[in-house]
Motif scaffolding. Structure first.
Motif, PDB file in Angstrom:
ATOM      1  N   HIS A  34     -25.389  15.855  33.864  1.00  7.25           N
ATOM      2  CA  HIS A  34     -26.227  15.094  34.792  1.00  7.25           C
ATOM      3  C   HIS A  34     -25.893  15.742  36.257  1.00  7.25           C
ATOM      4  O   HIS A  34     -27.058  15.824  36.867  1.00  7.25           O
ATOM      5  CB  HIS A  34     -25.581  13.622  34.916  1.00  7.25           C
ATOM      6  N   CYS A  58     -27.362   7.961  31.738  1.00  6.14           N
ATOM      7  CA  CYS A  58     -27.100   9.221  32.301  1.00  6.14           C
ATOM      8  C   CYS A  58     -27.351  10.452  31.122  1.00  6.14           C
ATOM      9  O   CYS A  58     -27.611  10.446  30.066  1.00  6.14           O
ATOM     10  CB  CYS A  58     -25.436   9.107  32.787  1.00  6.14           C
ATOM     11  N   THR A  61     -29.148  11.064  40.811  1.00  5.63           N
ATOM     12  CA  THR A  61     -27.674  10.762  41.198  1.00  5.63           C
ATOM     13  C   THR A  61     -28.069  10.041  42.684  1.00  5.63           C
ATOM     14  O   THR A  61     -28.889  10.396  43.348  1.00  5.63           O
ATOM     15  CB  THR A  61     -27.052  12.156  41.456  1.00  5.63           C
ATOM     16  N   PHE A 101     -24.569   7.020  39.201  1.00  6.13           N
ATOM     17  CA  PHE A 101     -25.121   8.068  38.250  1.00  6.13           C
ATOM     18  C   PHE A 101     -25.831   7.110  37.109  1.00  6.13           C
ATOM     19  O   PHE A 101     -25.616   6.172  36.683  1.00  6.13           O
ATOM     20  CB  PHE A 101     -24.182   8.900  37.304  1.00  6.13           C
ATOM     21  N   GLY A 102     -27.362   7.490  37.534  1.00  6.85           N
ATOM     22  CA  GLY A 102     -28.241   6.907  36.720  1.00  6.85           C
ATOM     23  C   GLY A 102     -28.199   5.308  36.962  1.00  6.85           C
ATOM     24  O   GLY A 102     -28.231   4.873  38.014  1.00  6.85           O
ATOM     25  N   SER A 130     -31.535  15.288  36.460  1.00 11.36           N
ATOM     26  CA  SER A 130     -31.121  14.262  35.373  1.00 11.36           C
ATOM     27  C   SER A 130     -32.596  13.410  35.667  1.00 11.36           C
ATOM     28  O   SER A 130     -33.248  13.497  36.494  1.00 11.36           O
ATOM     29  CB  SER A 130     -30.024  13.505  35.879  1.00 11.36           C
ATOM     30  N   SER A 143     -25.977   3.217  35.709  1.00  9.48           N
ATOM     31  CA  SER A 143     -24.791   2.758  35.461  1.00  9.48           C
ATOM     32  C   SER A 143     -24.325   1.795  36.705  1.00  9.48           C
ATOM     33  O   SER A 143     -24.350   2.302  37.764  1.00  9.48           O
ATOM     34  CB  SER A 143     -23.597   3.950  35.389  1.00  9.48           C
ATOM     35  N   ASP A 171     -27.215  17.420  42.026  1.00  9.83           N
ATOM     36  CA  ASP A 171     -28.071  16.702  40.574  1.00  9.83           C
ATOM     37  C   ASP A 171     -28.718  17.850  40.007  1.00  9.83           C
ATOM     38  O   ASP A 171     -29.362  18.722  40.356  1.00  9.83           O
ATOM     39  CB  ASP A 171     -28.930  15.689  40.826  1.00  9.83           C
ATOM     40  N   ARG A 197     -22.978  12.730  29.983  1.00 15.67           N
ATOM     41  CA  ARG A 197     -22.390  12.121  28.846  1.00 15.67           C
ATOM     42  C   ARG A 197     -22.205  13.036  27.708  1.00 15.67           C
ATOM     43  O   ARG A 197     -21.699  12.425  26.743  1.00 15.67           O
ATOM     44  CB  ARG A 197     -23.925  11.249  28.511  1.00 15.67           C
TER      45      ARG A 197
END
Length: 269
Positions: free
Chosen positions: A180, A176, A214, A237-238, A210, A240, A207, A162
């Protein structure tokens, strides 16, 4: 004249009396001093004896402390020698054993840290990192809507996160992390069809610990460990909703033809 004689006689008499009184007083003082000296002599003898006894006691205890200190030093020396001998035996045993090959992907990162644009990067590339010859690409989608293609073959590693100041591939979702994950190319060994050993540059994802993880093909990967990426793998990722499909220049892109390819000038965010 008579008065003067009388005064002189009185003065002489007074002087005689004063001298006699001083002598008497001096005699009394001498006798008192003698008595005090005789009694004080006995006191000083007792003090001297006490002083000798105290000095002997001090010498005795000092000698005991020196002996105890010497015993402790000898005991510590013996323990240190035994410890050194045990270490030597252990090292000899290790030298005699051959190191077994380890084919696991450890994912261990280099301990040193590096700084880019004033930010400490949490990741350092491994020694086997290489720039790939094959032109790999990421095809991103957001809710089945294709986004511009990302060309990821010009570097040996790409940082995703990010923090746009340092990220090679920005991922702006609040779930994220700033740093990340990393897409890393590594030169690894493989076995050819004829059984011969070969080496090839392959893509991996790692990863960086994070907060929200991931995901590779909808499976959360373990942090700080390399996972090989293959054609048509999907990354997330995260939390998202964006998905990134891994393809290369020889891949069949009929399924992702809706994505408008940008010219090959770099990574589009």
């Amino acid at each position: 004249m008579k008065d003067e004689r009388r005064n002189r006689e009185r003065t002489d008499t007074q002087h005689k009396r004063e001298r006699n009184g001083y002598r008497e007083q001096s005699g009394n003082m001498d006798s008192h001093y003698e008595r005090g000296t005789s009694s004080g002599g006995r006191g000083r003898k007792g003090d001297a004896q006490n002083f000798r006894e105290q000095r002997e006691d001090r010498e005795y205890y000092d000698d005991q402390r020196r002996r105890n200190r010497r015993k402790a030093e000898l005991r510590n020396d013996g323990e240190n020698q035994n410890s050194d001998k045990s270490h030597e035996k252990a090292n000899k045993g290790k030298e005699g054993e051959k190191e077994k090959p380890n084919f696991q992907l450890s994912g261990a990162l280099v301990e040193d840290t590096n700084t880019f644009r004033g930010v400490v990067i949490k990741y350092n590339e491994p020694p086997e990192s290489r720039i790939p010859k094959k032109r790999w690409r990421l095809y991103p989608f957001k809710n089945d809507t294709p986004l511009p293609v990302m060309y990821i073959h010009r570097q040996s590693a790409y940082l995703l996160g990010r923090q746009r100041k340092i990220a090679d591939i920005p991922i702006d979702h609040p779930s994220c992390s700033k740093q990340h994950a990393v897409l890393q190319y590594r030169l690894v060994e493989y076995t050819r069809a004829d059984g011969a050993a070969g080496r090839r540059v392959k893509p991996y994802i790692i990863d960086l610990g994070s907060a929200n993880g991931t995901f590779l093909n909808n499976q959360r990967v373990e942090p700080q460990r390399f996972y090989e990426l293959k054609e048509k793998d999907v990354l997330k990722f995260g939390f998202s909703s964006r998905e990134y499909v891994v393809l290369h220049e020889s891949s069949d892109t009929s399924e992702v033809d809706g994505a408008d390819e940008e010219d090959d000038e770099g990574i589009d965010s």
